[in-house]
Motif scaffolding. Structure first.
Motif, PDB file in Angstrom:
ATOM      1  N   MET A 136       0.678  -1.156   0.181  1.00  0.00           N
ATOM      2  CA  MET A 136      -0.224   0.145  -0.189  1.00  0.00           C
ATOM      3  C   MET A 136       0.897   1.052  -0.032  1.00  0.00           C
ATOM      4  O   MET A 136       1.183   1.410   0.866  1.00  0.00           O
ATOM      5  N   SER A 137       0.252   1.978  -0.680  1.00  0.00           N
ATOM      6  CA  SER A 137       1.412   3.183  -1.095  1.00  0.00           C
ATOM      7  C   SER A 137       0.980   3.926  -0.515  1.00  0.00           C
ATOM      8  O   SER A 137       0.163   4.276   0.085  1.00  0.00           O
TER       9      SER A 137
ATOM     10  N   VAL B 230       0.977   0.091   5.806  1.00  0.00           N
ATOM     11  CA  VAL B 230       0.183  -1.133   6.112  1.00  0.00           C
ATOM     12  C   VAL B 230       0.837  -1.281   4.546  1.00  0.00           C
ATOM     13  O   VAL B 230       0.632  -0.915   3.435  1.00  0.00           O
ATOM     14  N   GLY B 231       1.174  -3.151   4.778  1.00  0.00           N
ATOM     15  CA  GLY B 231       1.887  -3.543   3.228  1.00  0.00           C
ATOM     16  C   GLY B 231       1.499  -5.483   3.405  1.00  0.00           C
ATOM     17  O   GLY B 231       0.989  -6.027   3.742  1.00  0.00           O
ATOM     18  N   GLU B 232       2.237  -6.099   1.901  1.00  0.00           N
ATOM     19  CA  GLU B 232       1.392  -7.011   1.914  1.00  0.00           C
ATOM     20  C   GLU B 232       3.165  -7.951   2.851  1.00  0.00           C
ATOM     21  O   GLU B 232       3.942  -7.456   2.996  1.00  0.00           O
ATOM     22  N   LEU B 233       2.289  -8.887   3.340  1.00  0.00           N
ATOM     23  CA  LEU B 233       3.342  -9.844   4.281  1.00  0.00           C
ATOM     24  C   LEU B 233       3.834 -10.801   3.335  1.00  0.00           C
ATOM     25  O   LEU B 233       3.134 -11.665   2.671  1.00  0.00           O
ATOM     26  N   VAL B 234       5.438 -10.645   3.276  1.00  0.00           N
ATOM     27  CA  VAL B 234       6.391 -11.626   2.535  1.00  0.00           C
ATOM     28  C   VAL B 234       7.067 -12.122   2.990  1.00  0.00           C
ATOM     29  O   VAL B 234       7.649 -11.202   4.307  1.00  0.00           O
ATOM     30  N   LEU B 235       7.963 -12.704   2.837  1.00  0.00           N
ATOM     31  CA  LEU B 235       8.932 -13.697   2.981  1.00  0.00           C
ATOM     32  C   LEU B 235      10.098 -13.438   2.598  1.00  0.00           C
ATOM     33  O   LEU B 235       9.641 -13.257   1.094  1.00  0.00           O
ATOM     34  N   THR B 236      11.120 -12.659   2.510  1.00  0.00           N
ATOM     35  CA  THR B 236      12.423 -12.778   1.710  1.00  0.00           C
ATOM     36  C   THR B 236      13.495 -14.041   2.140  1.00  0.00           C
ATOM     37  O   THR B 236      14.809 -13.841   1.141  1.00  0.00           O
ATOM     38  N   THR B 237      13.179 -15.017   2.331  1.00  0.00           N
ATOM     39  CA  THR B 237      13.940 -15.273   3.005  1.00  0.00           C
ATOM     40  C   THR B 237      13.404 -16.457   3.097  1.00  0.00           C
ATOM     41  O   THR B 237      12.385 -16.679   4.091  1.00  0.00           O
ATOM     42  N   PRO B 238      13.932 -18.087   2.511  1.00  0.00           N
ATOM     43  CA  PRO B 238      13.241 -19.263   2.547  1.00  0.00           C
ATOM     44  C   PRO B 238      13.655 -19.900   4.024  1.00  0.00           C
ATOM     45  O   PRO B 238      13.941 -19.357   5.287  1.00  0.00           O
TER      46      PRO B 238
ATOM     47  N   ILE C 102      -0.164  -6.379   6.699  1.00  0.00           N
ATOM     48  CA  ILE C 102       1.261  -5.776   7.594  1.00  0.00           C
ATOM     49  C   ILE C 102       1.597  -4.797   8.430  1.00  0.00           C
ATOM     50  O   ILE C 102       1.518  -4.000   7.075  1.00  0.00           O
ATOM     51  N   GLU C 103       1.609  -4.326   8.650  1.00  0.00           N
ATOM     52  CA  GLU C 103       1.927  -3.521   9.743  1.00  0.00           C
ATOM     53  C   GLU C 103       3.476  -3.994  10.536  1.00  0.00           C
ATOM     54  O   GLU C 103       3.135  -3.361  11.504  1.00  0.00           O
ATOM     55  N   ILE C 104       4.550  -3.283  10.046  1.00  0.00           N
ATOM     56  CA  ILE C 104       5.703  -3.828  10.850  1.00  0.00           C
ATOM     57  C   ILE C 104       6.141  -2.116  11.158  1.00  0.00           C
ATOM     58  O   ILE C 104       6.368  -1.375  10.910  1.00  0.00           O
ATOM     59  N   LEU C 105       6.179  -1.932  12.788  1.00  0.00           N
ATOM     60  CA  LEU C 105       6.247  -1.404  13.606  1.00  0.00           C
ATOM     61  C   LEU C 105       7.986  -1.155  14.197  1.00  0.00           C
ATOM     62  O   LEU C 105       8.930  -1.732  13.967  1.00  0.00           O
ATOM     63  N   PRO C 106       7.437   0.354  13.839  1.00  0.00           N
ATOM     64  CA  PRO C 106       9.497   0.685  13.868  1.00  0.00           C
ATOM     65  C   PRO C 106      10.054  -0.173  14.886  1.00  0.00           C
ATOM     66  O   PRO C 106      10.946  -0.328  15.411  1.00  0.00           O
TER      67      PRO C 106
END
Length: 688
Positions: A1-2, A499-507, A542-546
């Motif tokens: 989400m931009s 808020v953005g898409e929940l992704v995993l960048t490492t397996p 998901i939103e990841i807080l600071p």
């Protein structure tokens, strides 16, 4: 989400208040602290650089953040350390921990061999009298199995399966409730390298066949019936219907819970053998008290679990022995702080991945409590009574159960001895701040509440609790070790505080080995890697807080997009379901690309209430005040119930399809729903 599209922020609505913090003793004694000291002794200053003795000189949350960063930056080294720290039984081999560079074309520990069941039963040879399973049910009462008794039962059932011709790679399926026979069946199948899959006996015939037929099972373990909410439900007829549609079956093994398995046995197809649970393994060759374990490759299939299957055949998701062993040891011991001898349960059925997770408690040497019955029979406080009676260390449940207890204004701390309870788990849907507060006000002030979010896809949580992290109202404590969770905007850029898409960048090693019958892996790739190549897209906002905390906003494919302001549905439900008149709710945005639609709120009323103008106005006013004027529904509609999957998730997308003109019978597979009869209530008179 931009950022220019905006989002509805939760700040100021009860989020973020600190409800629990670990004291020095908790930090010092936590298994994760011991793990960090173990790492430091081996030259890895991952958790607390400059402090070889491990945690102690820095704030625990900062220590954890550094450990998490190390775990995702060095996945091979991290997961190898999990194998070594927990002394996993097996041969790790001399090869690398991880081969390949881009998901999903990666493989874990290609030279390793092990067996899930051997690791789950290891306590049988170190502390044989320790209770392994406490079984509590509406019908049977309470019973207990020691680790030695469990191992003997696994050996017996494994011998019986071998006598029926089951070998490595064959499928053993089960239509069983949450009883010891299900755990024994899983371990027996795994011990010989067979592949397990289970459904709850409340599933309809079609739901079961849609799942099991895809994997062509050799043996079906089934129950003659079950008891729920004080009522018996016979199932021998359903077993016969299922067996008739599984042409690869060699045998059906009946567990006689209702005592009707022999009196009224299922009629089976010609050539399918029927035998009883008690007779399984009689006369078979083998060591009587100790299972024989087939050592298998790290990625050898352990079990098949399934997606919900609401709009097509359920996806058969295959997990491997090694990935599950490592992930569940990490999650249960390091995140939930379970220690050998602790008493652990999660309220679940065998059709939900949390049952597989519960069985993983044996890997950590805990005593698992399997409960067969309703969480609210004879009253809503049934699970708190269970926690007190069985002196549970950790009680897990779906978020809706905690919310129901809050709504019923229960005060378990006044009614039950919860002195042994250290942790409470919540999953299945986002837990609102009010439910967090209720736990600390009405259950126990010193308990650690662990809200977690993950999925069947990986049989664990991506984000959750940790004994080093505080518990804050409405906030999941942090990202799990080894889970490189990010929030991606629509351009594939990681964002913090948005808020953005929940992704995993490492397996992760518990990612699916594959989907069953997915030649070439196309369905697997399309499910997770189509939008961001090489990156796992999970489908949640998901939103990841600071500070590392996380907030889940619901499914990203069920977004409410009103006037350029996007919001997940969880915030909406939090407002609506705070009204005592509302038992359940579902909201749908009918907008399509380039055209804003209508926002429709469906309400299931609590008994004794009605949907009148006053309630409608109050609900709309609350949504206007707590969310935004854009999120006031255009319509509020009373319905007899909210459609849910068999695992309890709301069906927002199928209802949206119905409102946009899709026939009810095409929008969702009724056999995949817990309450398909309510869908007709959502059919509009005119297409929106």
């Amino acid at each position: 989400m931009s950022s220019d599209e905006g989002s509805v922020a939760p700040a100021g609505h009860g989020y973020g208040a600190t409800l629990w913090e670990p004291d020095a003793e908790t930090v010092r004694n936590a298994r994760i602290s011991h793990y960090m000291r173990w790492l430091a002794d081996r030259g890895v200053q991952a958790g607390n650089p400059g402090a070889p003795a491990g945690p102690g000189s820095a704030a625990p949350a900062a220590v954890y953040q550094r450990l998490w960063e190390w775990s995702v930056a060095n996945p091979g080294e991290f997961w190898t350390s999990i194998w070594d720290y927990f002394d996993v039984l097996g041969d790790r081999g001399d090869g690398p921990a991880l081969t390949g560079t881009t998901m999903p074309d990666v493989h874990w520990f290609p030279d390793a061999t092990l067996n899930y069941a051997r690791n789950a039963l290891r306590t049988a040879w170190t502390d044989p009298d320790r209770p392994a399973i406490i079984a509590v049910s509406e019908r049977r009462g309470t019973a207990e199995l020691s680790y030695a008794e469990l191992a003997a039962e696994v050996a017996r059932v494994a011998r019986g399966l071998r006598a029926l011709g089951v070998t490595k790679g064959d499928r053993v399926v089960a239509l069983l409730p949450n009883i010891p026979e299900a755990v024994i069946g899983l371990l027996a199948a795994a011990s010989i390298g067979a592949i397990w899959s289970s459904c709850s006996p409340d599933f309809g015939t079609r739901s079961v066949v849609d799942r099991f037929a895809q994997i062509e099972p050799a043996v079906l373990l089934a129950v003659d019936g079950y008891t729920y909410n004080g009522k018996d439900y016979p199932r021998t007829g359903v077993v016969a219907e299922i067996a008739a549609q599984l042409p690869t079956l060699k045998a059906v093994v009946m567990v006689g819970l209702l005592g009707t398995a022999d009196v009224n046995p299922p009629e089976l197809p010609a050539g399918v053998q029927r035998l009883g649970w008690a007779g399984l393994g009689d006369g078979a060759q083998g060591t009587k008290g100790e299972p024989e374990f087939e050592e298998v490759p790290f990625e050898h299939p352990l079990w098949v679990v399934y997606s919900s299957g609401t709009t097509g055949l359920p996806k058969p998701i295959v997990h491997g022995h090694g990935g599950i062993v490592l992930e569940h040891l990490k999650a249960l011991a390091l995140h939930m702080d379970l220690k050998p001898g602790d008493r652990f349960t999660w309220y679940t059925t065998t059709g939900w991945m949390m049952w597989n997770f519960l069985a993983g408690g044996l890997l950590a040497g805990t005593t698992i409590a399997v409960y067969d019955g309703s969480a609210t029979f004879p009253a809503t406080d049934r699970l708190w009574q269970l926690a007190a009676d069985e002196r549970l260390s950790y009680l897990g449940a779906g978020a809706p159960y905690l919310m129901a207890c809050q709504k019923a204004d229960l005060t378990p701390k006044d009614d039950y001895d919860l002195s042994q309870l250290r942790g409470i788990g919540s999953t299945g849907s986002p837990l609102p701040p009010e439910a967090f507060t209720w736990v600390y006000d009405k259950v126990k002030e010193t308990v650690q509440l662990g809200s977690l979010s993950g999925g069947t896809d990986v049989c664990t949580g991506f984000v959750g609790s940790c004994p080093l992290l505080p518990v804050r109202s409405g906030v999941i404590s942090g990202r799990s070790l080894g889970a490189d969770v990010q929030a991606f905007d629509e351009h594939g850029h990681a964002v913090i505080g948005q808020v953005g898409e929940l992704v995993l960048t490492t397996p992760m090693p518990s990612m699916p080995v594959r989907f069953w019958n997915d030649t070439g892996g196309k369905k697997y790739r399309d499910s997770y890697f189509a939008e961001f190549p090489g990156v796992w897209r999970h489908g949640d906002w998901i939103e990841i807080l600071p500070d590392g905390g996380c907030i889940i906003y619901g499914r990203s494919d069920a977004t409410l997009n009103r006037g350029g302001v996007r919001m997940g549905t969880s915030e909406f439900y939090r407002v609506v379901e705070s009204f005592p008149e509302v038992a359940d709710s579902l909201v749908v945005d009918t907008g399509r690309l380039g055209a804003e639609g209508r926002l429709v709120l469906f309400i299931q009323l609590a008994p004794g209430h009605k949907l009148d103008d006053d309630l409608t106005k109050r609900v709309k006013a609350a949504l206007r005040q707590q969310l935004s004027p854009r999120h006031v529904p255009d319509e509020v509609v009373m319905v007899p119930g909210v459609p849910r999957t068999l695992s309890g998730k709301k069906l927002e997308i199928p209802v949206r399809k119905i409102l946009l003109g899709t026939p009810v019978e095409q929008a969702a597979d009724p056999s995949a729903l817990a309450n398909p009869e309510v869908l007709e209530a959502y059919a509009p008179r005119t297409t929106l």
